[in-house]
Write a protein that holds these residues in place. Structure first.
Motif, short mmCIF file in Angstrom:
data_model
loop_
_atom_site.label_atom_id
_atom_site.label_comp_id
_atom_site.label_asym_id
_atom_site.label_seq_id
_atom_site.Cartn_x
_atom_site.Cartn_y
_atom_site.Cartn_z
N PHE A 105 -2.56 -2.68 -4.62
CA PHE A 105 -3.76 -2.96 -5.43
C PHE A 105 -4.95 -2.23 -4.81
O PHE A 105 -4.98 -1.92 -3.62
CB PHE A 105 -4.04 -4.46 -5.55
CG PHE A 105 -4.05 -5.23 -4.26
CD1 PHE A 105 -5.15 -5.25 -3.42
CD2 PHE A 105 -2.92 -5.98 -3.89
CE1 PHE A 105 -5.15 -5.98 -2.23
CE2 PHE A 105 -2.91 -6.72 -2.71
CZ PHE A 105 -4.02 -6.71 -1.88
N ALA A 106 -5.92 -1.92 -5.66
CA ALA A 106 -7.09 -1.14 -5.23
C ALA A 106 -8.10 -2.04 -4.53
O ALA A 106 -8.28 -3.21 -4.89
CB ALA A 106 -7.74 -0.46 -6.43
N LEU A 107 -8.77 -1.48 -3.52
CA LEU A 107 -9.80 -2.18 -2.77
C LEU A 107 -11.11 -1.40 -2.92
O LEU A 107 -11.15 -0.19 -2.74
CB LEU A 107 -9.43 -2.27 -1.29
CG LEU A 107 -8.10 -2.97 -0.98
CD1 LEU A 107 -7.78 -2.87 0.51
CD2 LEU A 107 -8.15 -4.43 -1.41
N VAL A 125 0.16 -17.15 -13.13
CA VAL A 125 -1.11 -16.50 -12.80
C VAL A 125 -0.94 -15.00 -12.99
O VAL A 125 -0.04 -14.38 -12.42
CB VAL A 125 -1.51 -16.81 -11.35
CG1 VAL A 125 -2.74 -16.01 -10.94
CG2 VAL A 125 -1.76 -18.30 -11.17
N PHE A 126 -1.83 -14.41 -13.80
CA PHE A 126 -1.77 -12.98 -14.07
C PHE A 126 -3.09 -12.31 -13.68
O PHE A 126 -4.17 -12.83 -13.99
CB PHE A 126 -1.51 -12.71 -15.56
CG PHE A 126 -0.15 -13.13 -16.03
CD1 PHE A 126 0.97 -12.37 -15.70
CD2 PHE A 126 0.02 -14.27 -16.80
CE1 PHE A 126 2.24 -12.75 -16.15
CE2 PHE A 126 1.27 -14.66 -17.25
CZ PHE A 126 2.39 -13.89 -16.92
N MET A 127 -2.99 -11.15 -13.05
CA MET A 127 -4.15 -10.35 -12.73
C MET A 127 -4.05 -9.02 -13.46
O MET A 127 -3.03 -8.74 -14.11
CB MET A 127 -4.25 -10.12 -11.21
CG MET A 127 -3.05 -9.40 -10.62
SD MET A 127 -3.08 -9.34 -8.79
CE MET A 127 -4.29 -8.05 -8.53
N LYS A 128 -5.08 -8.22 -13.39
CA LYS A 128 -5.03 -6.89 -14.01
C LYS A 128 -4.80 -5.85 -12.92
O LYS A 128 -5.38 -5.93 -11.84
CB LYS A 128 -6.32 -6.59 -14.77
CG LYS A 128 -7.56 -6.50 -13.89
CD LYS A 128 -8.75 -5.99 -14.68
CE LYS A 128 -9.95 -5.76 -13.75
NZ LYS A 128 -11.10 -5.15 -14.44
N PRO A 177 -5.49 -11.04 -18.53
CA PRO A 177 -5.30 -11.81 -17.28
C PRO A 177 -6.10 -13.09 -17.27
O PRO A 177 -7.07 -13.26 -18.02
CB PRO A 177 -5.81 -10.83 -16.22
CG PRO A 177 -6.85 -10.02 -16.92
CD PRO A 177 -6.33 -9.85 -18.33
N ASN A 178 -5.68 -14.02 -16.37
CA ASN A 178 -6.44 -15.26 -16.20
C ASN A 178 -7.09 -15.36 -14.82
O ASN A 178 -7.76 -16.35 -14.52
CB ASN A 178 -5.56 -16.49 -16.48
CG ASN A 178 -4.25 -16.46 -15.71
OD1 ASN A 178 -4.11 -15.76 -14.70
ND2 ASN A 178 -3.27 -17.23 -16.17
N VAL A 179 -6.90 -14.36 -13.97
CA VAL A 179 -7.59 -14.29 -12.68
C VAL A 179 -8.07 -12.86 -12.46
O VAL A 179 -7.61 -11.92 -13.13
CB VAL A 179 -6.70 -14.71 -11.48
CG1 VAL A 179 -6.21 -16.13 -11.63
CG2 VAL A 179 -5.54 -13.73 -11.30
N VAL A 180 -8.98 -12.69 -11.52
CA VAL A 180 -9.44 -11.36 -11.14
C VAL A 180 -9.41 -11.26 -9.62
O VAL A 180 -9.67 -12.24 -8.91
CB VAL A 180 -10.87 -11.10 -11.68
CG1 VAL A 180 -11.90 -12.04 -11.07
CG2 VAL A 180 -11.28 -9.65 -11.45
N ASN A 230 1.77 -11.00 -11.36
CA ASN A 230 2.08 -9.88 -12.23
C ASN A 230 0.88 -9.45 -13.05
O ASN A 230 -0.09 -10.20 -13.20
CB ASN A 230 3.25 -10.25 -13.16
CG ASN A 230 4.57 -10.22 -12.44
OD1 ASN A 230 4.96 -9.21 -11.88
ND2 ASN A 230 5.27 -11.36 -12.43
N HIS A 231 1.00 -8.24 -13.58
CA HIS A 231 -0.06 -7.71 -14.44
C HIS A 231 0.02 -8.29 -15.83
O HIS A 231 1.09 -8.53 -16.38
CB HIS A 231 0.05 -6.18 -14.54
CG HIS A 231 -0.81 -5.60 -15.63
ND1 HIS A 231 -2.16 -5.37 -15.47
CD2 HIS A 231 -0.50 -5.25 -16.90
CE1 HIS A 231 -2.64 -4.88 -16.59
NE2 HIS A 231 -1.67 -4.80 -17.48
N SER A 232 -1.16 -8.49 -16.43
CA SER A 232 -1.27 -8.76 -17.85
C SER A 232 -2.53 -8.08 -18.35
O SER A 232 -3.54 -8.01 -17.63
CB SER A 232 -1.35 -10.27 -18.13
OG SER A 232 -1.65 -10.50 -19.50
#
Length: 541
Positions: A212-214, A265-268, A240-243, A235-237
Motif C-alpha cells: 500500500f502507498a504511504l 472491512v474494505f479499503m481502497k 470502501p468502508n474504511v480509509v 481487501n480492495h473495494s
C-alpha cells in the motif's frame, strides 16, 4: 498503540480474494478500526532516500527556499534534518533514536548490501526482501509474522504461483529476477527449515501484489510503500468502508461509514473516484487483478462514469478533435472504454478521456504539465459539455492547477480556484468532512488565505473586504474546519494533527474575542465566500 483486537482475519466474502478483514464490533464514521505502530515494513521511494527518515518517514526540506517557507508556517519539514547512515550512505535518519530502532530491527541486514558506491539504487521490493531475509535468518527462518506474508495471494503458500504465471508469465519472471537479486545481495542466507531463495522470490511476489502507498498528509507527498499482515488483509473495494491513514510511522484504518459487527472491512487500493474502466486498468497494472466488488459488477453505471450529455450531442468541433485524439491515443483507447450507442461514439469518448487522463497523470503521456496545458485540458472537458466539475479527471486537474499556483507564488489564483474546489468539487467526491483529501485541501487553503492576509497582498485583501469577505474570518473558517475534523481521521496526536493543533492554539492565544463569536462571523461570511466559489471561471484564471 497497536490496536488489532477490533478486527479478525477470515476468508473473504469476495470469491477468489483469499484473506479478508472483519469487524469484531460496530463502528461509526471516524471510528478507529485498526492501528499499528509501524507497518511490518515500510520502504521509501528511491528519490526520497536522501531527504526522508527511513524509520519514522518524516521528511526534511532540503531546498533552502522550501525550508524557509516551511519553517515560517511551523511545518516539521522546515526544522527536521536527516543524516545519512555512515555505513551505506544510502539511507537517512532524523535522529539517533530512529537510527537505533531501524538498526536493531532491519537496517543491519541491508547496510552492507547497499554500501558499494557503484551499485545502483535498488527497487523498494528488493530492499524490503533483503531485510526480511535477514530478519528470518536471525530467527532461524521461524519468524511467524514474516512467514505470514507467504500466506497472502497470489503466492498463497505456493499454491497460487502457477495461476499467476499463467496470467502474467513475463511479470512473474521479472519478480523472480528481483527475488533472486535480493537473495544474492542478502548473502544467499541459509535457513534450516526453508529454501531461502524460494522464500525471497515469494516475498517479492506478494509485496508487489499487496503493498500500500504511504504519503505525508502535510504536503500530500508520496513517500513510499508499506506492508502489514493485518492492514493488507483488508481487501480492495471501489466502495470502501474504511480509509488508510499514515501518521508517520503509525498506520490506521478509519471507518468512513457505519460498519456492523461481522461485516467485512474494505479499503481502497487506488482512486475510486475514477470511472470504471480507469479503475479496472489501474488495479490490473498495479495489483494484477480485476476488481469483482459489487460496484464493479454493475460496470459503468455510476455517477463517476456519467457524462453530462450523450455523445450524439457532441459538437462538430469536439467530434473532429476526438477523431484526431483517437489516432494519438490509439494504443490506449481500450483503457478508457465508455459505453455508447455505437462504435464511433465509443471511440470518440474514449479518445477524449485518454487525452484528459494523460494530462492528469493517470497515464504518463504528459509529465509535469504546465498551468497552460492543464487549463487547455480543462477547457476541452468543460467546453465539450461532457464533463461536470466532479467527474474525474477534472477534480484532479483542478488540484494540480491549485498546487502549481501555490508553487509559482500566485496565492490569489490559488485562493479562487481553492474556493471552487472546497465548495463545488470535493464535497461531491468525499461526503465526509473528515475525509483525508478534504482535510489536506482545506489545510492548504488556510495557508493560502494566511498569505493573502499579509502586507504584500493588501490590495487583494482590501478589495475582498469591500465585497463583504473578511479574509481574517475566512482563515479562521478553514482552520476551524481542519481542527474540528482532524480528530476523526489523523488525530491531534499525529504529525499533521500536532501542526494543526499548535497553529490553532497560537492563533487563538492572539485574539481577544471568544471563539463562539468568531464562529458566528464565519457563518455570516461563508455564503459570500460560496458566491465567489461559484463565480470562478477556472479557464480564465
Amino acid at each position: 498503540m497497536s490496536k488489532t483486537c477490533n478486527v479478525e482475519v477470515k476468508d473473504s466474502t469476495i470469491s477468489g480474494a483469499g484473506r479478508g478483514l472483519f469487524a469484531c464490533g460496530d463502528f461509526q464514521p471516524g471510528d478507529l478500526v485498526l492501528a499499528v505502530d509501524r507497518p511490518l515494513f515500510a520502504e521509501l521511494d528511491i528519490h526520497r532516500l536522501q531527504d526522508t527518515c527511513a524509520w519514522c518517514f518524516q521528511r526534511a526540506a532540503t531546498d533552502p527556499i522550501e525550508r524557509a517557507q516551511a519553517a515560517s508556517m511551523g511545518l516539521p519539514n522546515g526544522f527536521i534534518e536527516v543524516k545519512a547512515c555512515t555505513g551505506c550512505r544510502r539511507i537517512s535518519y532524523c535522529s539517533k533514536s530512529c537510527q537505533s530502532k531501524a538498526w536493531k530491527r532491519e537496517h543491519k541486514y541491508e547496510c552492507k548490501a547497499l554500501a558499494p558506491k557503484d551499485r545502483p539504487d535498488l527497487p523498494d521490493a528488493v530492499r524490503s526482501t533483503i531485510k526480511l531475509l535477514g530478519r528470518m535468518k536471525a530467527d532461524d527462518g521461524k519468524y511467524d509474522k514474516l512467514a505470514t506474508i507467504l500466506s497472502f495471494r497470489p503466492f498463497e503458500g505456493g499454491k497460487g504461483v502457477e495461476e499467476f504465471g499463467h496470467r502474467n508469465r513475463k511479470l512473474l519472471e521479472d519478480f523472480n529476477m528481483f527475488g533472486f537479486a535480493a537473495w544474492k545481495y542478502a548473502g544467499e542466507p541459509k535457513m534450516r527449515e526453508a529454501d531461502s531463495q524460494a522464500v525471497s522470490k515469494a516475498f517479492v511476489l506478494n509485496i508487489m501484489c499487496n503493498k500500500f502507498a504511504l504519503s505525508s498528509p502535510l504536503d500530500d507527498t508520496h513517500l513510499g510503500i508499506g506492508f502489514d499482515p493485518m492492514i493488507c488483509s483488508a481487501n480492495h473495494s471501489c466502495d470502501p468502508n474504511v480509509v488508510l491513514v499514515f501518521n508517520q510511522p503509525v498506520a490506521l484504518l478509519r471507518a468512513t461509514r457505519p460498519i456492523k459487527k461481522g461485516e467485512e472491512v474494505f479499503m481502497k487500493y487506488i482512486d475510486v473516484t475514477n470511472p470504471f474502466s480507469v479503475r479496472q486498468n489501474e488495479l490490473q497494472d498495479t495489483y494484477y487483478f480485476s476488481c469483482q466488488c459489487p460496484k464493479c459488477k454493475k460496470g459503468s453505471s455510476f455517477p463517476v462514469d456519467t457524462f453530462t450529455i450523450p455523445p450524439e450531442e457532441l459538437s462538430s468541433e469536439y467530434r473532429t478533435l476526438a477523431d484526431k485524439l483517437a489516432q494519438k491515443h490509439e494504443a490506449q483507447l481500450s483503457r478508457f472504454f465508455v459505453p455508447a450507442s455505437d462504435e464511433t461514439a465509443q471511440q470518440r469518448l474514449a479518445a477524449l478521456q485518454a487525452e484528459a487522463f494523460s494530462v492528469s497523470g493517470t497515464v504518463t503521456d504528459v509529465k509535469n504539465p504546465t498551468p497552460e496545458e492543464i487549463k487547455a485540458t480543462l477547457k476541452m472537458c468543460i467546453k465539450s459539455g461532457l464533463w461536470k466539475w466532479t467527474r474525474q479527471p477534472v477534480p484532479q486537474l483542478c488540484r494540480q492547477l491549485f498546487s502549481l499556483y501555490i508553487a509559482n507564488g500566485d496565492p490569489y489564483r490559488a485562493f479562487r480556484l481553492g474556493c471552487k474546489i472546497y465548495f463545488e468539487i470535493t464535497p461531491g467526491l468525499y461526503p465526509q468532512a473528515f475525509y483525508p483529501d478534504r482535510l489536506i485541501d482545506t489545510w492548504a487553503m488556510s495557508t493560502v488565505v494566511n498569505v493573502l492576509c499579509g502586507p504584500r497582498n493588501k490590495q487583494i485583501y482590501d478589495e475582498l473586504m469591500q465585497g463583504g469577505v473578511d479574509l481574517r474570518i475566512v482563515y479562521f473558517g478553514f482552520l476551524f474546519d481542519v481542527h474540528d475534523n482532524a480528530p476523526k481521521m489523523f488525530g491531534l496526536d499525529s504529525p499533521f494533527g500536532r501542526v494543526v493543533d499548535n497553529t490553532y492554539k497560537q492563533i487563538m492565544a492572539g485574539v481577544n474575542i471568544h471563539e463562539s463569536e468568531i464562529r458566528d462571523k464565519i457563518k455570516a461570511v461563508w455564503p459570500s465566500l460560496e458566491i465567489i466559489a461559484r463565480s470562478v471561471d477556472v479557464l480564465s484564471l
